[in-house]
Design an enzyme around this catalytic site. Structure first.
Site, PDB file in Angstrom:
ATOM      1  N   GLN A 155       0.999  -1.195   0.102  1.00 20.30           N
ATOM      2  CA  GLN A 155       0.099   0.079  -0.007  1.00 20.30           C
ATOM      3  C   GLN A 155       0.756   1.335   0.021  1.00 20.30           C
ATOM      4  OE1 GLN A 155      -3.099   0.765  -0.250  1.00 20.30           O
ATOM      5  NE2 GLN A 155      -2.539   3.249   0.046  1.00 20.30           N
ATOM      6  N   GLN A 157      -0.128   4.756  -0.958  1.00 18.31           N
ATOM      7  CA  GLN A 157      -0.356   6.052  -0.656  1.00 18.31           C
ATOM      8  C   GLN A 157      -0.585   6.222   1.117  1.00 18.31           C
ATOM      9  OE1 GLN A 157      -4.487   7.142  -1.928  1.00 18.31           O
ATOM     10  NE2 GLN A 157      -4.205   9.101  -2.144  1.00 18.31           N
ATOM     11  N   GLY A 285     -11.090   0.413  -0.971  1.00 16.80           N
ATOM     12  CA  GLY A 285     -10.363   0.123  -2.256  1.00 16.80           C
ATOM     13  C   GLY A 285      -9.096   1.185  -2.417  1.00 16.80           C
ATOM     14  N   GLU A 287      -6.916   2.662  -5.642  1.00 16.52           N
ATOM     15  CA  GLU A 287      -6.939   3.101  -7.037  1.00 16.52           C
ATOM     16  C   GLU A 287      -5.685   2.858  -7.812  1.00 16.52           C
ATOM     17  OE1 GLU A 287      -7.195   5.345  -4.749  1.00 16.52           O
ATOM     18  OE2 GLU A 287      -6.137   7.287  -5.049  1.00 16.52           O
ATOM     19  N   ASN A 288      -4.927   1.833  -7.482  1.00 13.02           N
ATOM     20  CA  ASN A 288      -3.726   1.582  -8.207  1.00 13.02           C
ATOM     21  C   ASN A 288      -4.075   1.321  -9.735  1.00 13.02           C
ATOM     22  OD1 ASN A 288      -1.870   1.363  -5.851  1.00 13.02           O
ATOM     23  ND2 ASN A 288      -3.046  -0.630  -5.441  1.00 13.02           N
ATOM     24  N   HIS A 311     -16.021   4.443  -7.164  1.00 17.92           N
ATOM     25  CA  HIS A 311     -15.205   5.477  -6.744  1.00 17.92           C
ATOM     26  C   HIS A 311     -13.723   5.044  -7.229  1.00 17.92           C
ATOM     27  CE1 HIS A 311     -13.599   7.778  -3.255  1.00 17.92           C
ATOM     28  NE2 HIS A 311     -12.476   7.178  -3.422  1.00 17.92           N
ATOM     29  N   GLU A 312     -13.190   3.779  -7.080  1.00 19.63           N
ATOM     30  CA  GLU A 312     -11.822   3.720  -7.591  1.00 19.63           C
ATOM     31  C   GLU A 312     -11.743   3.871  -8.915  1.00 19.63           C
ATOM     32  OE1 GLU A 312      -9.998   3.700  -5.044  1.00 19.63           O
ATOM     33  OE2 GLU A 312     -11.501   2.942  -3.368  1.00 19.63           O
ATOM     34  N   HIS A 315     -11.176   7.375  -9.876  1.00 24.31           N
ATOM     35  CA  HIS A 315      -9.911   8.059  -9.587  1.00 24.31           C
ATOM     36  C   HIS A 315      -9.028   7.832 -10.679  1.00 24.31           C
ATOM     37  CE1 HIS A 315      -9.250   9.198  -5.457  1.00 24.31           C
ATOM     38  NE2 HIS A 315      -9.826   7.888  -5.050  1.00 24.31           N
ATOM     39  N   GLU A 334      -9.710  13.247  -3.649  1.00 23.71           N
ATOM     40  CA  GLU A 334     -10.885  12.638  -3.085  1.00 23.71           C
ATOM     41  C   GLU A 334     -12.260  13.207  -3.241  1.00 23.71           C
ATOM     42  OE1 GLU A 334     -10.685   9.544  -2.490  1.00 23.71           O
ATOM     43  OE2 GLU A 334      -8.332   9.157  -2.316  1.00 23.71           O
ATOM     44  N   ASP A 391      -1.224  11.183   6.429  1.00 20.78           N
ATOM     45  CA  ASP A 391      -2.334  10.296   6.927  1.00 20.78           C
ATOM     46  C   ASP A 391      -3.358  11.312   7.857  1.00 20.78           C
ATOM     47  OD1 ASP A 391      -2.576   8.152   5.644  1.00 20.78           O
ATOM     48  OD2 ASP A 391      -2.464   7.034   7.598  1.00 20.78           O
ATOM     49  N   TYR A 399     -13.009  14.287   1.283  1.00 19.10           N
ATOM     50  CA  TYR A 399     -13.986  13.473   0.549  1.00 19.10           C
ATOM     51  C   TYR A 399     -15.207  14.272   0.211  1.00 19.10           C
ATOM     52  CZ  TYR A 399     -10.990   9.408   0.935  1.00 19.10           C
ATOM     53  OH  TYR A 399     -10.056   8.194   0.828  1.00 19.10           O
TER      54      TYR A 399
HETATM   55  N1  BES Z   1      -7.178   6.592  -2.118  1.00 17.61           N
HETATM   56  C1  BES Z   1      -7.909   5.968  -1.185  1.00 17.61           C
HETATM   57  C2  BES Z   1      -7.504   5.281  -0.249  1.00 17.61           C
HETATM   58  C3  BES Z   1      -6.598   5.939   0.830  1.00 17.61           C
HETATM   59  C4  BES Z   1      -6.872   7.164   1.293  1.00 17.61           C
HETATM   60  C5  BES Z   1      -5.314   5.478   0.874  1.00 17.61           C
HETATM   61  C6  BES Z   1      -5.695   7.606   1.879  1.00 17.61           C
HETATM   62  C7  BES Z   1      -4.258   5.910   1.487  1.00 17.61           C
HETATM   63  C8  BES Z   1      -4.474   7.186   2.076  1.00 17.61           C
HETATM   64  C9  BES Z   1      -9.292   5.420  -1.734  1.00 17.61           C
HETATM   65  O1  BES Z   1      -9.810   5.928  -3.217  1.00 17.61           O
HETATM   66  C10 BES Z   1     -10.486   5.425  -0.815  1.00 17.61           C
HETATM   67  O2  BES Z   1     -11.102   6.577  -0.755  1.00 17.61           O
HETATM   68  N2  BES Z   1     -11.077   4.346  -0.423  1.00 17.61           N
HETATM   69  C11 BES Z   1     -12.192   4.445   0.503  1.00 17.61           C
HETATM   70  C12 BES Z   1     -13.479   3.921  -0.277  1.00 17.61           C
HETATM   71  C13 BES Z   1     -14.507   4.989  -0.820  1.00 17.61           C
HETATM   72  C14 BES Z   1     -15.605   4.517  -1.500  1.00 17.61           C
HETATM   73  C15 BES Z   1     -14.774   6.336  -0.001  1.00 17.61           C
HETATM   74  C16 BES Z   1     -12.084   3.597   1.586  1.00 17.61           C
HETATM   75  O3  BES Z   1     -11.132   2.758   1.513  1.00 17.61           O
HETATM   76  O4  BES Z   1     -12.827   3.286   2.518  1.00 17.61           O
HETATM   77 ZN    ZN Z   2     -10.604   7.586  -3.011  1.00 15.40          ZN
END
Ligand code: BES
Ligand code: ZN
Length: 618
Positions: A155, A157, A285, A287-288, A311-312, A315, A334, A391, A399
């Protein structure tokens, strides 16, 4: 040696001049200062990676070399980001060169300074990962679905790619890559690249990513997996026991892709596949590019949780094609993606569904803002994460406030104009990065000023909270759900029929909007009518568990279920919601008791978050 030197100097000089000639100052990209990378890309920047690694499950070590083509602005050093790696040797244009590691920072790691000269074109770092490598989770067979082979996933990001590859780990830098990855021959390796569809006989895999991507999108998964196509450009990878169910669950991937392309232009990455990972994967998810990584908690059996795939997929435009320049601009990734996800869901399932998703986002946003009462600056869209781990900025503000801003813009300017604007935005900024400031200039030029529309953009972006012109999302479906809740708590009777066609969104809204004084016996009444404790839908189950903790409900062995869920699933959003519920309900001890058992199954990004919530000392 001495005699040859003048010649060498002259040759070098000529070469340097020709280099600077071919890349005049104005042509060269200007990189901005950013607090989460040690790289100095204006001096020397990586443009292409050739990765050559061995994945050793016995020692839990990835070892090999990362070789980079560099764009060298007459530099005497190039700086890469690293964290908890063993650097064995570094070469510049094939010859050993001096290198040094700088001071260690808890979140940023260490700069790797590599000596080069103005004409160096290529550097190679020979390295190994360590037991502290945070991006990688090594799973034993028991942590997988099939229970026979180990598994690994990475992972990247936000700033974890540097923990498995020495790299200039800034989202404003883009590279193409090739990779050779050797794994045990029982396993298949896949990356954020062009991927194999069957196992290789000797465990060696070669990858190519021909589109430029930011380093946080480098990704690798290794396991006993199989591929099934959904359409000629979409498909799924999963362990053998799951792959058919996954193919069925995600059968709408092609339709999503068609709708997405209708909205914002051609898909730029050729193939769109999803790999379903073991349940400790820390996100819904990720988005690789070409290969979204996903949690198995999406496999509900009825396609009810596929908005995460939308969502992915979204991206692929917002984030992967047009990337936030720094993590302070994370909302550009996001917020746009939640908006786009909402549009894809509307195209596929209609306005009701989109409104419900929008209203859930609004509720999450209101809760997040309430939680940041004491630190209103955390509710700005544009963040200031200097001195913090990125983070810390990855919450509902980016979002859901990002989404609400774009939704409000859409309503203000009208959908037709907004869609043209967005399509052009993705096209004209494709394969580049964008800062919040640049976006605002672009917005003014191409939408607001162009049509003489007044809009309080700065207030949305740079001020706390929600501006008063926020579009008010309404949902008839949710009004019905609210009425159902009222009826249940006033009559103490449940008419199960009303819920027979509810979507996951209605269930989630129902469960999350119980009155604060709902009693355990009313919870029992609801549970006996709908069997929520045993729900196979992970989202429904999760919010039900949250309410069970909040309201001291203990029926149907829900406590056993909660513990089972927390020790199996590592999806950060889900488990942090539950541990927060323990903490807020004065049940930290109970939360801690479960966490001690669950923690070894969590990926580092989840463990770090839960450590903070519960005050766990490593
Ligand atoms: N890119 C994000 C995951 C992420 C965010 C990884 C910040 C590392 C740091 C991914 O696209 C995401 O937003 N995932 C969400 C799902 C979404 C439907 C809101 C999740 O994992 O819940
Ligand atoms: Zn996302």
């Amino acid at each position: 040696m001495n005699r040859k030197q003048p010649l060498l100097v002259v040759a070098t000089l000529i070469f340097m001049i020709s280099c600077t000639e071919s890349k005049k100052g104005s042509e060269r990209l200007k990189y901005v200062e950013e607090p989460h990378s040690y790289a100095q890309p204006n001096e020397a920047v990586i443009t292409h990676l050739n990765l050559d690694i061995d994945v050793n499950f016995e020692s839990e070590v990835i070892s090999g070399s990362a070789s980079y083509t560099i764009d060298n602005n007459d530099a005497s050093q190039i700086i890469l980001d690293t964290k908890n790696l063993v650097i064995e040797k570094v070469q510049a244009d094939g010859k050993d060169t001096k290198f040094s590691l700088g001071a260690y920072d808890e979140s940023l790691g260490q700069p790797l300074n590599i000596k080069i000269n103005g004409s160096t074109k290529n550097i190679t770092v020979f390295y190994q990962t360590t037991s502290k490598t945070e991006a990688v989770q090594w799973l034993n067979p028991q942590q997988t679905a099939d229970k026979t082979q180990p598994f690994l996933f990475t992972q990247g990001q936000a700033i974890l790619t540097r923990t498995w590859i020495p790299i200039q780990d800034s989202p404003q830098i883009r590279i193409t890559y090739d990779a050779t990855v050797r794994v045990p021959k029982e396993l298949m390796a896949v990356m954020s690249a062009e991927n194999p569809k069957v196992k290789s006989p000797n465990g060696e895999y070669r990858f190519k990513m021909v589109q430029k991507i930011p380093p946080y999108l480098m990704a690798l998964a290794v396991g006993d997996i199989a591929y099934k196509a959904v359409s000629n450009r979409t498909g799924v990878y999963a362990e053998n026991s799951m792959v058919d169910a996954v193919q069925e669950e995600f059968s709408e991937m092609e339709n999503m892709l068609v709708e997405a392309e209708k909205l914002y232009g051609k898909y730029a990455w050729d193939q769109f596949d999803v790999i379903v990972l073991p349940p400790s994967f820390p996100f819904g998810g990720m988005e690789n590019p070409r290969l979204t990584f996903a949690t198995p908690t999406l496999i509900a059996g009825d396609k009810s949780l596929t908005s995460v795939i939308a969502h992915e997929l979204a991206h692929s435009w917002s984030g992967n094609l047009v990337t936030n320049t720094t993590w302070d601009d994370f909302w550009l990734n996001e917020g746009f993606t939640v908006y786009f996800e909402n549009r894809i869901m509307e195209a596929l399932y209609g306005k009701d569904r989109a409104n419900m998703l929008g209203l859930i986002a609004r509720q999450d946003l209101d809760e997040e803002i309430e939680g940041f009462k004491e630190t209103p600056e955390k509710t700005h869209l544009k963040l200031d994460l200097k001195g913090h781990n990125p983070d810390d900025g990855m919450n509902s503000i980016a979002y859901d406030k990002g989404f609400l801003f774009l939704k409000t813009l859409e309503e203000t300017v009208g959908r037709d104009k907004f869609d043209i604007f967005l399509k052009n935005y993705f096209q004209s900024n494709a394969f580049t990065t964008i800062t919040t400031e640049k976006f605002i200039v672009y917005l003014n030029e191409n939408l607001l000023d162009k049509h003489s529309i007044q809009f309080n953009t700065d207030e949305w972006v740079y001020n706390p909270g929600i501006p008063s012109n926020a579009f008010e999302i309404k949902s008839d479906k949710f009004e019905n759900v609210s009425n159902t809740i009222k009826e249940i708590v006033t009559t103490n009777k449940v008419n199960a029929d009303v819920a027979k066609d509810w979507t996951t969104q209605e269930w989630v809204y129902f469960i999350r909007n119980f009155p604060t004084d709902i009693t355990p016996s009313q919870m029992a009444l609801i549970d006996n009518a709908f069997d929520l404790t045993n729900s196979k839908n992970s989202h429904k189950a999760m919010v039900w568990y949250e309410q069970s903790i909040n309201h001291n409900y203990k029926g149907n062995n829900v406590e056993v279920k909660i513990e089972e869920f927390l020790t199996r699933v590592g999806r950060r959003w889900y488990v942090s919601t539950l541990y927060k519920a323990f903490a807020n309900a004065d049940k930290v001890d109970k939360g801690m008791e479960i966490y001690k058992k669950a923690r070894p199954n969590y990926h580092s990004v989840t463990a770090n978050t839960i450590d903070d919530i519960l005050g766990y000392k490593k």
